[in-house]
Design a protein around this motif. Structure first.
Motif, mmCIF file in Angstrom:
data_model
loop_
_atom_site.group_PDB
_atom_site.id
_atom_site.type_symbol
_atom_site.label_atom_id
_atom_site.label_comp_id
_atom_site.label_asym_id
_atom_site.label_seq_id
_atom_site.Cartn_x
_atom_site.Cartn_y
_atom_site.Cartn_z
ATOM 1 N N VAL A 267 12.571 -14.565 -8.757
ATOM 2 C CA VAL A 267 12.213 -13.646 -7.687
ATOM 3 C C VAL A 267 11.056 -14.261 -6.935
ATOM 4 N N HIS A 268 10.669 -13.603 -5.829
ATOM 5 C CA HIS A 268 9.542 -14.100 -5.065
ATOM 6 C C HIS A 268 8.290 -14.107 -5.946
ATOM 7 N N PRO A 269 7.399 -15.091 -5.795
ATOM 8 C CA PRO A 269 6.216 -15.161 -6.643
ATOM 9 C C PRO A 269 5.286 -13.986 -6.408
ATOM 10 N N MET A 270 4.677 -13.482 -7.475
ATOM 11 C CA MET A 270 3.733 -12.388 -7.387
ATOM 12 C C MET A 270 2.320 -12.921 -7.178
ATOM 13 N N PRO A 271 1.489 -12.198 -6.422
ATOM 14 C CA PRO A 271 0.165 -12.719 -6.106
ATOM 15 C C PRO A 271 -0.888 -12.320 -7.124
ATOM 16 N N HIS A 272 -0.507 -11.875 -8.330
ATOM 17 C CA HIS A 272 -1.510 -11.430 -9.286
ATOM 18 C C HIS A 272 -1.077 -11.748 -10.717
ATOM 19 N N THR A 273 -2.031 -11.786 -11.633
ATOM 20 C CA THR A 273 -1.755 -12.064 -13.032
ATOM 21 C C THR A 273 -1.530 -10.760 -13.789
ATOM 22 N N VAL A 274 -1.018 -10.888 -15.013
ATOM 23 C CA VAL A 274 -0.669 -9.683 -15.765
ATOM 24 C C VAL A 274 -1.421 -9.536 -17.075
ATOM 25 N N GLN A 275 -2.024 -10.577 -17.575
ATOM 26 C CA GLN A 275 -2.700 -10.486 -18.869
ATOM 27 C C GLN A 275 -3.887 -9.527 -18.776
ATOM 28 N N ASN A 276 -3.831 -8.481 -19.627
ATOM 29 C CA ASN A 276 -4.892 -7.480 -19.708
ATOM 30 C C ASN A 276 -5.181 -6.824 -18.358
ATOM 31 N N SER A 277 -4.161 -6.651 -17.535
ATOM 32 C CA SER A 277 -4.339 -6.081 -16.196
ATOM 33 C C SER A 277 -3.899 -4.625 -16.147
ATOM 34 N N THR A 278 -4.446 -3.923 -15.173
ATOM 35 C CA THR A 278 -4.106 -2.529 -14.926
ATOM 36 C C THR A 278 -3.689 -2.388 -13.468
ATOM 37 N N TYR A 279 -2.641 -1.598 -13.224
ATOM 38 C CA TYR A 279 -2.134 -1.409 -11.879
ATOM 39 C C TYR A 279 -2.069 0.070 -11.543
ATOM 40 N N LYS A 280 -2.296 0.378 -10.289
ATOM 41 C CA LYS A 280 -2.330 1.758 -9.813
ATOM 42 C C LYS A 280 -1.095 2.030 -8.969
ATOM 43 N N LEU A 281 -0.310 3.004 -9.381
ATOM 44 C CA LEU A 281 0.886 3.399 -8.640
ATOM 45 C C LEU A 281 0.605 4.718 -7.930
ATOM 46 N N LYS A 282 0.683 4.708 -6.607
ATOM 47 C CA LYS A 282 0.393 5.904 -5.818
ATOM 48 C C LYS A 282 1.579 6.263 -4.938
ATOM 49 N N GLN A 283 1.977 7.519 -5.016
ATOM 50 C CA GLN A 283 3.101 8.005 -4.221
ATOM 51 C C GLN A 283 2.605 8.565 -2.896
ATOM 52 N N ASP A 284 3.287 8.222 -1.812
ATOM 53 C CA ASP A 284 2.922 8.740 -0.494
ATOM 54 C C ASP A 284 3.240 10.231 -0.419
ATOM 55 N N ILE A 285 2.393 10.976 0.277
ATOM 56 C CA ILE A 285 2.612 12.414 0.460
ATOM 57 C C ILE A 285 3.481 12.641 1.687
ATOM 58 N N ASN A 286 4.526 13.433 1.534
ATOM 59 C CA ASN A 286 5.357 13.831 2.667
ATOM 60 C C ASN A 286 5.119 15.317 2.910
ATOM 61 N N TRP A 287 4.386 15.628 3.976
ATOM 62 C CA TRP A 287 3.971 17.013 4.210
ATOM 63 C C TRP A 287 5.113 17.893 4.690
ATOM 64 N N VAL A 288 6.157 17.308 5.269
ATOM 65 C CA VAL A 288 7.324 18.111 5.669
ATOM 66 C C VAL A 288 8.000 18.667 4.418
ATOM 67 N N GLN A 289 8.226 17.799 3.436
ATOM 68 C CA GLN A 289 8.822 18.238 2.180
ATOM 69 C C GLN A 289 7.899 19.212 1.456
ATOM 70 N N ALA A 290 6.585 18.940 1.483
ATOM 71 C CA ALA A 290 5.632 19.815 0.800
ATOM 72 C C ALA A 290 5.646 21.220 1.390
ATOM 73 N N ALA A 291 5.669 21.317 2.729
ATOM 74 C CA ALA A 291 5.676 22.624 3.376
ATOM 75 C C ALA A 291 6.956 23.388 3.060
ATOM 76 N N ALA A 292 8.088 22.698 3.087
ATOM 77 C CA ALA A 292 9.362 23.347 2.786
ATOM 78 C C ALA A 292 9.408 23.792 1.326
ATOM 79 N N SER A 293 8.914 22.961 0.424
ATOM 80 C CA SER A 293 8.913 23.303 -0.999
ATOM 81 C C SER A 293 8.003 24.496 -1.276
ATOM 82 N N ALA A 294 6.846 24.538 -0.642
ATOM 83 C CA ALA A 294 5.923 25.654 -0.835
ATOM 84 C C ALA A 294 6.516 26.962 -0.332
#
Length: 313
Positions: A9-36
């Motif tokens: 696959v394409h090369p990754m720009p970061h190492t993995v040994q003893n690393s931590t990664y942050k996964l953040k989901q984008d907020i969709n306010w149209v879906q949020a308003a309809a769900s509420a």
């Protein structure tokens, strides 16, 4: 070492040994308003950003691709694929052929209790590069030339009272988990809702092999506490979630790809049902989802209902 060193696959720009990664989901306010408002069928395409440990440098951009009708009627068990791009990507400039990985979730029957058949067990198949899996028939999917890097899949009965996901290098077997490289286990019985998102965000523990007996715990996938008032509103009114992913040491390149796929599968399985506070327009009640009781793959919400209508005695 790159994240997927040794994999085509394409090369990754970061190492993995003893690393931590942050996964953040984008907020969709149209879906949020309809769900509420109680209309949980107004489902939009999910989007995520994977940051490096500093929380600022973008490692990946992740975009959902799915059929609108299937998504609105069947989410979160609908058929979809997640196209993974290296680095920060503007959606307007994205070209699907530039995806470094494709994560495919086939359509599943909404989980009953227990999830005893393959059609009920959630899974995420990670392909090298971009594959338009959704446009292919069942036979064509079997003949996809892009190698399967790894697969994350629920075991039969889903871990019973403790959510479980098996991680395999390559394709997963139809049945059994004897060949599992890792097993991810969640909290006992209760998950999600206001308690599980705000008060006690769950930690998913990653064990070696099948995760049975004295299996060694290797690392964790943690759902983050909400940050400030904005984070509180996000957890109450939207399905957008943030995770901290700790990569295991000495894991294979394929398993490292599966850790990301497992985190995204966790989000779809347990945290995409809808807002934790919403209006039931039929019963004219405000519904608060306190938590979800987990049993054999099925989620049963425990709710508090407050009537806002004047009802005659």
């Amino acid at each position: 070492l790159d994240l997927l060193a040794g994999v085509s696959v394409h090369p990754m720009p970061h190492t993995v040994q003893n690393s931590t990664y942050k996964l953040k989901q984008d907020i969709n306010w149209v879906q949020a308003a309809a769900s509420a408002a109680g209309f949980n069928c107004c489902r939009q395409l999910n989007a995520y950003t994977l940051y490096e440990e500093d929380g600022k440098t973008v490692a990946y951009s992740v975009r959902e691709q799915s059929n609108m009708f299937c998504r609105c009627c069947c989410a979160p068990v609908h058929a979809f694929q997640l196209n993974v791009f290296a680095g920060a990507k503007d959606p307007k400039d994205e070209k699907v052929d530039d995806a470094v990985m494709t994560m495919y979730h086939p359509f599943k029957i909404p989980p009953c209790c227990p999830i005893c058949c393959n059609m009920c067990r959630g899974e995420m198949i990670v392909y090298d590069g971009y594959v338009d899996v959704l446009s292919k028939s069942t036979e064509e999917i079997k003949n996809i030339q892009n190698p399967i890097l790894s697969t994350a899949k629920q075991p039969t009965c889903g871990g019973v009272f403790q959510p479980a996901i098996n991680i395999f290098d390559g394709a997963a077997p139809e049945e059994g988990n004897d060949k599992a490289t890792y097993t991810v286990k969640g909290p006992f019985c209760c998950i999600g809702g206001l308690c599980g998102n705000i008060c006690f965000p769950p930690t998913f523990h990653v064990f070696e092999g099948k995760g049975e007996g004295d299996a060694k715990e290797l690392t964790t996938i943690e759902k983050d506490f909400p940050e400030g008032a904005g984070g509180f509103v996000q957890q109450v009114c939207t399905t957008a979630d943030n995770f901290t992913i700790n990569m295991p040491e000495e894991s294979t390149p394929a398993s490292k790809a599966a850790m990301l796929g497992s985190s995204l599968l966790i989000d779809y399985l347990f945290f995409e049902e809808g807002a934790n506070i919403y209006c039931d327009v039929v019963e004219q009640e405000l519904v608060c989802v306190c938590c979800n009781f987990y049993c054999c793959g099925a989620l049963c919400p425990c709710t508090l209902r407050l009537s806002f209508a004047n009802k005659d005695d």
